[in-house]
Design a protein around this motif. Structure first.
Motif, PDB file in Angstrom:
ATOM      1  N   PRO A  18       0.287  -6.745  -8.950  1.00 31.01           N
ATOM      2  CA  PRO A  18       1.479  -5.999  -9.385  1.00 31.01           C
ATOM      3  C   PRO A  18       2.294  -5.431  -8.218  1.00 31.01           C
ATOM      4  O   PRO A  18       3.483  -5.191  -8.354  1.00 31.01           O
ATOM      5  N   TRP A  19       1.671  -5.274  -7.065  1.00 31.90           N
ATOM      6  CA  TRP A  19       2.344  -4.733  -5.884  1.00 31.90           C
ATOM      7  C   TRP A  19       2.777  -5.815  -4.893  1.00 31.90           C
ATOM      8  O   TRP A  19       3.403  -5.519  -3.889  1.00 31.90           O
ATOM      9  N   GLY A  41       7.881  -0.108  -1.089  1.00 33.48           N
ATOM     10  CA  GLY A  41       7.770   0.933  -2.097  1.00 33.48           C
ATOM     11  C   GLY A  41       6.554   0.805  -3.003  1.00 33.48           C
ATOM     12  O   GLY A  41       6.269   1.716  -3.781  1.00 33.48           O
ATOM     13  N   GLN A  42       5.834  -0.294  -2.904  1.00 36.29           N
ATOM     14  CA  GLN A  42       4.657  -0.506  -3.751  1.00 36.29           C
ATOM     15  C   GLN A  42       3.398  -0.103  -2.992  1.00 36.29           C
ATOM     16  O   GLN A  42       3.398  -0.029  -1.765  1.00 36.29           O
ATOM     17  N   LEU A 105       6.032   0.805   3.337  1.00 39.93           N
ATOM     18  CA  LEU A 105       7.266   1.553   3.557  1.00 39.93           C
ATOM     19  C   LEU A 105       8.442   0.600   3.703  1.00 39.93           C
ATOM     20  O   LEU A 105       9.600   1.007   3.561  1.00 39.93           O
ATOM     21  N   GLU A 106       8.136  -0.648   4.008  1.00 42.48           N
ATOM     22  CA  GLU A 106       9.070  -1.765   3.988  1.00 42.48           C
ATOM     23  C   GLU A 106       8.243  -3.002   3.660  1.00 42.48           C
ATOM     24  O   GLU A 106       7.013  -2.941   3.682  1.00 42.48           O
ATOM     25  N   GLU A 107       8.874  -4.084   3.300  1.00 44.85           N
ATOM     26  CA  GLU A 107       8.136  -5.315   2.975  1.00 44.85           C
ATOM     27  C   GLU A 107       7.125  -5.582   4.089  1.00 44.85           C
ATOM     28  O   GLU A 107       7.489  -5.625   5.267  1.00 44.85           O
TER      29      GLU A 107
END
Length: 134
Positions: A18-19, A41-42, A105-107
């Protein structure tokens, strides 16, 4: 006389999460590796393993790691939680029984190597409804 050692090939498998996702491969002796992609953000579940040790290498992106000692869940005042921001090239080691969570915090792409690939995580919190009952 001992049998000769050998090399082999195998296939990896992709698991959507899911993340993000994880590409997983297995080796001898219970060792495994993963290429983990976490979307900005995940975050993964807050979890620990009973016997498995894991090593993480941040390949790209920026990850917030929340972690505790093996005694943090028993007494978080005496054994407080810690947080670190990791960037490309940083390494994070986590021993069995130590809770932790990764948040992008970023991809981000993170390489994981661990032993005891059969040790199922104990999920304490999960943003996607997968936490285990305590």
């Amino acid at each position: 006389m001992p049998a000769p050692k050998h090399a082999w090939t195998a296939k990896s498998k992709r698991e959507d999460k899911p993340w993000g996702s994880a590409v997983i491969w297995y080796s001898t002796g219970g060792f495994h590796g993963k290429v983990i992609t976490i979307h900005e953000g995940q975050r993964t579940s807050l979890k620990y393993h009973r016997m498995k040790d894991e090593f993480f290498y941040v390949l790209s992106g920026k990850v917030l790691v929340t972690f505790g000692l093996s005694k943090t869940l028993e007494n978080s005042e005496k054994y407080p939680w810690s947080e670190r921001v990791l960037s490309a090239g940083d390494v994070f080691n986590v021993q069995s029984e130590c809770p932790y969570r990764l948040q992008a915090l970023e991809e981000s792409v993170v390489i994981e190597v661990g032993d005891r690939c059969d040790d199922v995580p104990v999920r304490l919190e999960d943003d996607y409804g997968r936490a285990d009952a305590r």
